[in-house]
Design a protein around this motif. Sequence first.
Motif, PDB file in Angstrom:
ATOM      1  N   LEU A 267       2.967  -1.307   4.381  1.00 15.77           N
ATOM      2  CA  LEU A 267       2.958   0.145   4.266  1.00 15.77           C
ATOM      3  C   LEU A 267       4.284   0.478   3.603  1.00 15.77           C
ATOM      4  O   LEU A 267       5.351   0.265   4.179  1.00 15.77           O
TER       5      LEU A 267
ATOM      6  N   GLU B 283      -4.478   8.814  -1.633  1.00 14.77           N
ATOM      7  CA  GLU B 283      -5.402   7.817  -1.088  1.00 14.77           C
ATOM      8  C   GLU B 283      -6.191   7.103  -2.178  1.00 14.77           C
ATOM      9  O   GLU B 283      -6.303   5.867  -2.173  1.00 14.77           O
TER      10      GLU B 283
ATOM     11  N   TYR C  59      -6.528   2.389   6.872  1.00 15.65           N
ATOM     12  CA  TYR C  59      -7.063   1.556   5.792  1.00 15.65           C
ATOM     13  C   TYR C  59      -6.487   0.140   5.867  1.00 15.65           C
ATOM     14  O   TYR C  59      -7.221  -0.845   5.688  1.00 15.65           O
TER      15      TYR C  59
ATOM     16  N   TRP D 252      -4.660   8.096   7.040  1.00 15.54           N
ATOM     17  CA  TRP D 252      -5.544   7.155   6.355  1.00 15.54           C
ATOM     18  C   TRP D 252      -4.847   5.828   6.013  1.00 15.54           C
ATOM     19  O   TRP D 252      -5.518   4.786   5.979  1.00 15.54           O
ATOM     20  N   MET D 253      -3.516   5.843   5.796  1.00 16.68           N
ATOM     21  CA  MET D 253      -2.856   4.626   5.314  1.00 16.68           C
ATOM     22  C   MET D 253      -2.934   3.488   6.328  1.00 16.68           C
ATOM     23  O   MET D 253      -3.355   2.376   6.010  1.00 16.68           O
ATOM     24  N   TYR D 254      -2.492   3.779   7.551  1.00 19.20           N
ATOM     25  CA  TYR D 254      -2.565   2.707   8.552  1.00 19.20           C
ATOM     26  C   TYR D 254      -4.019   2.347   8.847  1.00 19.20           C
ATOM     27  O   TYR D 254      -4.353   1.163   8.991  1.00 19.20           O
TER      28      TYR D 254
ATOM     29  N   ILE E  20       1.733   8.323   7.944  1.00 14.67           N
ATOM     30  CA  ILE E  20       1.245   6.975   7.666  1.00 14.67           C
ATOM     31  C   ILE E  20       0.539   6.383   8.883  1.00 14.67           C
ATOM     32  O   ILE E  20      -0.589   5.889   8.801  1.00 14.67           O
TER      33      ILE E  20
ATOM     34  N   ARG F  44       1.345   8.582  -1.939  1.00 14.63           N
ATOM     35  CA  ARG F  44       0.502   8.615  -0.745  1.00 14.63           C
ATOM     36  C   ARG F  44      -0.902   9.114  -1.100  1.00 14.63           C
ATOM     37  O   ARG F  44      -1.674   9.470  -0.205  1.00 14.63           O
TER      38      ARG F  44
ATOM     39  N   CYS G 178      -3.889   4.748  -4.249  1.00 17.14           N
ATOM     40  CA  CYS G 178      -3.475   3.568  -3.477  1.00 17.14           C
ATOM     41  C   CYS G 178      -4.620   2.570  -3.314  1.00 17.14           C
ATOM     42  O   CYS G 178      -4.425   1.354  -3.463  1.00 17.14           O
ATOM     43  N   LYS G 179      -5.796   3.066  -3.012  1.00 14.46           N
ATOM     44  CA  LYS G 179      -6.939   2.172  -2.812  1.00 14.46           C
ATOM     45  C   LYS G 179      -7.342   1.497  -4.123  1.00 14.46           C
ATOM     46  O   LYS G 179      -7.692   0.308  -4.141  1.00 14.46           O
TER      47      LYS G 179
ATOM     48  N   LEU H  61       0.858  -1.176   0.000  1.00 14.53           N
ATOM     49  CA  LEU H  61       0.000   0.000   0.000  1.00 14.53           C
ATOM     50  C   LEU H  61       0.901   1.234   0.000  1.00 14.53           C
ATOM     51  O   LEU H  61       1.653   1.459   0.948  1.00 14.53           O
ATOM     52  N   GLY H  62       0.832   1.997  -1.079  1.00 14.19           N
ATOM     53  CA  GLY H  62       1.731   3.147  -1.224  1.00 14.19           C
ATOM     54  C   GLY H  62       2.611   3.016  -2.441  1.00 14.19           C
ATOM     55  O   GLY H  62       3.440   3.887  -2.713  1.00 14.19           O
TER      56      GLY H  62
END
Length: 383
Positions: A115, A91, A135, A131-133, A127, A89, A94-95, A76-77
């Motif tokens: 990550l 969002e 998600y 939102w990254m962590y 991160i 990064r 990445c999604k 992710l990233g």
Amino acid sequence: MRYRKLGNTGLEVSEISLGCEYVWFSPEEEVKAVVDTALAAGINYIDIFVGTASTRENFGKALRGRRDKVYLAAHLGAADRDGQYVRTRDEAVCKTFIREFYEKLETDYVDVLFLHNCDDMQDFENIMNGWMYAYAKELKDAGKARLIGFSSHNTKVAMEAVKTGKVDVLMFPVNPLFNMLPQDTADARMRGLTLAQLTQEEKDAYPDKQQLYSLCKERGVGLIAMKPFAGGNILKAHEEGRLKGILELTPVQAISYVLSFPEVACPVPGFGNVKELNEGLAYFTATEEEKDFSSIRESLLGKFSGQCMYCNHCQPCPVKIDIAEVTKLADMAETGMTEELKVRYAALPVNASACLGCGACTKRCPFDIDAAANMARARKLFR
């Protein structure tokens, strides 16, 4: 095949696993041949950190009906843009990438969701608190990611990630080239400083790599070794210029070095074809003499500074220069220009003469290489 525990995750992974960086543009039949050989040998961990859309489709086809035979890692990233790797990064990007990863790999879950590629403390904070962590945790709670991983080239950042208790797996470079370097310059670079500008107190406080390995063991975090061949730089067959003849290890010796660290679960070498994969698998039938890596000498330390790992983390280039390939050819040309090198350079779709000098590549390099300067060097060599 032999297996090691991946920290406290409950997974046992093959002592040699499969990285897929060098099959990005390989045809479907070659990808299938690599996967067939890997699974037949007992390899059960595959990391597909990005690649083109066709790469992921090819792996999906190769693993069809065999998904349960492997642990699959995604990132992710990381994404691809116009055929080039990009660290992002964004969002939405990445999604979308992760959603398409599931579709193209024909699976509804991944075993490790990393990550991706964090070497900066500000990026780390964003991160872990953004939102990254959140998600990644959402996907884990939904059963779409069994474990959360973290990948970094920076010892200090990696240690902070392990200390959080939020990650199950760490992916970090382990090879004699990287381990013999002085304490990371990445932390200084991210702050706009040179290593010489750091105070002695800051240098002394900077963690060494063994401290990181020990912390992983203490916290039960699985340690995956990326770049075990240092981008090919440490191998006998290495041809890319400056380091040729300085370290000349076989794939067996390089793997033996990585596995000499008991904290490491497995290396993930990037095998480009079945021949290269078999050269790595020879580790399991090698004699102790063939595994011996004692030729490594710390007296070589100073000769490693500033060496490109050809890892492509400097991408994407706004004018689509293959920065790693151009740098590789320039390194080789510096030790002796040949007609073959001229032909290879001329065959590049975009060469160094197109460089805008924007410096974006230099800012992205996790090894403190002036990638933009390498483009200028290539222009001079191949003009």
